[in-house]
Design a protein around this motif. Structure first.
Motif, PDB file in Angstrom:
ATOM      1  N   UNK A  17      -0.697  -8.281   0.773  1.00  0.00           N
ATOM      2  CA  UNK A  17      -2.013  -8.313   1.412  1.00  0.00           C
ATOM      3  C   UNK A  17      -2.548  -9.741   1.407  1.00  0.00           C
ATOM      4  N   UNK A  18      -3.541 -10.015   2.258  1.00  0.00           N
ATOM      5  CA  UNK A  18      -4.198 -11.324   2.174  1.00  0.00           C
ATOM      6  C   UNK A  18      -4.825 -11.497   0.793  1.00  0.00           C
TER       7      UNK A  18
ATOM      8  N   UNK B 289      -9.128  -5.857   1.570  1.00  0.00           N
ATOM      9  CA  UNK B 289      -9.736  -4.521   1.662  1.00  0.00           C
ATOM     10  C   UNK B 289      -9.579  -3.954   3.066  1.00  0.00           C
ATOM     11  N   UNK B 290      -9.805  -4.763   4.081  1.00  0.00           N
ATOM     12  CA  UNK B 290      -9.657  -4.313   5.473  1.00  0.00           C
ATOM     13  C   UNK B 290      -8.204  -3.960   5.760  1.00  0.00           C
ATOM     14  N   UNK B 291      -7.273  -4.796   5.290  1.00  0.00           N
ATOM     15  CA  UNK B 291      -5.856  -4.532   5.514  1.00  0.00           C
ATOM     16  C   UNK B 291      -5.437  -3.219   4.845  1.00  0.00           C
TER      17      UNK B 291
ATOM     18  N   UNK C  12       2.782  -7.696   8.824  1.00  0.00           N
ATOM     19  CA  UNK C  12       1.529  -7.228   9.430  1.00  0.00           C
ATOM     20  C   UNK C  12       0.316  -7.863   8.759  1.00  0.00           C
ATOM     21  N   UNK C  13       0.450  -8.211   7.499  1.00  0.00           N
ATOM     22  CA  UNK C  13      -0.682  -8.781   6.762  1.00  0.00           C
ATOM     23  C   UNK C  13      -1.101 -10.144   7.312  1.00  0.00           C
ATOM     24  N   UNK C  14      -0.202 -10.820   8.007  1.00  0.00           N
ATOM     25  CA  UNK C  14      -0.527 -12.149   8.531  1.00  0.00           C
ATOM     26  C   UNK C  14      -1.688 -12.112   9.515  1.00  0.00           C
ATOM     27  N   UNK C  15      -1.809 -11.024  10.271  1.00  0.00           N
ATOM     28  CA  UNK C  15      -2.897 -10.908  11.243  1.00  0.00           C
ATOM     29  C   UNK C  15      -4.262 -10.809  10.563  1.00  0.00           C
TER      30      UNK C  15
ATOM     31  N   UNK D 150      -1.072 -11.953  -1.704  1.00  0.00           N
ATOM     32  CA  UNK D 150      -0.747 -11.403  -3.008  1.00  0.00           C
ATOM     33  C   UNK D 150      -0.043 -10.069  -2.805  1.00  0.00           C
ATOM     34  N   UNK D 151       0.625  -9.613  -3.842  1.00  0.00           N
ATOM     35  CA  UNK D 151       1.310  -8.332  -3.797  1.00  0.00           C
ATOM     36  C   UNK D 151       0.497  -7.357  -4.632  1.00  0.00           C
ATOM     37  N   UNK D 152       0.183  -6.208  -4.054  1.00  0.00           N
ATOM     38  CA  UNK D 152      -0.610  -5.200  -4.754  1.00  0.00           C
ATOM     39  C   UNK D 152       0.096  -3.855  -4.682  1.00  0.00           C
ATOM     40  N   UNK D 153      -0.265  -2.988  -5.594  1.00  0.00           N
ATOM     41  CA  UNK D 153       0.242  -1.615  -5.539  1.00  0.00           C
ATOM     42  C   UNK D 153      -0.931  -0.668  -5.690  1.00  0.00           C
ATOM     43  N   UNK D 154      -0.830   0.460  -5.029  1.00  0.00           N
ATOM     44  CA  UNK D 154      -1.843   1.501  -5.166  1.00  0.00           C
ATOM     45  C   UNK D 154      -1.203   2.845  -4.874  1.00  0.00           C
ATOM     46  N   UNK D 155      -1.773   3.875  -5.488  1.00  0.00           N
ATOM     47  CA  UNK D 155      -1.200   5.220  -5.385  1.00  0.00           C
ATOM     48  C   UNK D 155      -1.231   5.716  -3.949  1.00  0.00           C
ATOM     49  N   UNK D 156      -0.113   6.328  -3.558  1.00  0.00           N
ATOM     50  CA  UNK D 156      -0.052   6.954  -2.234  1.00  0.00           C
ATOM     51  C   UNK D 156      -0.922   8.192  -2.245  1.00  0.00           C
TER      52      UNK D 156
END
Length: 77
Positions: free
Chosen positions: A30-31, A38-40, A55-58, A66-72
């Protein structure tokens, strides 16, 4: 970190993660900017299959990531 660094970091994170983590969590780039991230994540969460790593580049205004993880989300049955 720059995009290429984030891509490498994500690759290493996926290699180290066990199968249950890969099944239960999204690990994404993500950015680095909090509002852009948050928007991404909001958009990604709606249709994750339509997003690729780059896709995060846009969404990034400063080319920092940065690299993040969150529950599906549990899928509706």
């Amino acid at each position: 970190m720059k995009y290429s660094e984030a891509l490498q970091y994500k690759k290493e994170a996926l290699e180290k993660a066990d199968e249950s983590v890969r099944q239960s969590y999204h690990i994404i780039i993500t950015p680095a900017d909090t509002a852009e991230s948050a928007k991404y994540i909001e958009d990604f969460s709606k249709k994750p299959d339509e997003f690729k790593d780059n896709s995060c580049k846009k969404y990034s205004s400063n080319d920092e990531y940065e690299v993040v993880s969150f529950r599906k989300e549990a899928e509706e049955e």
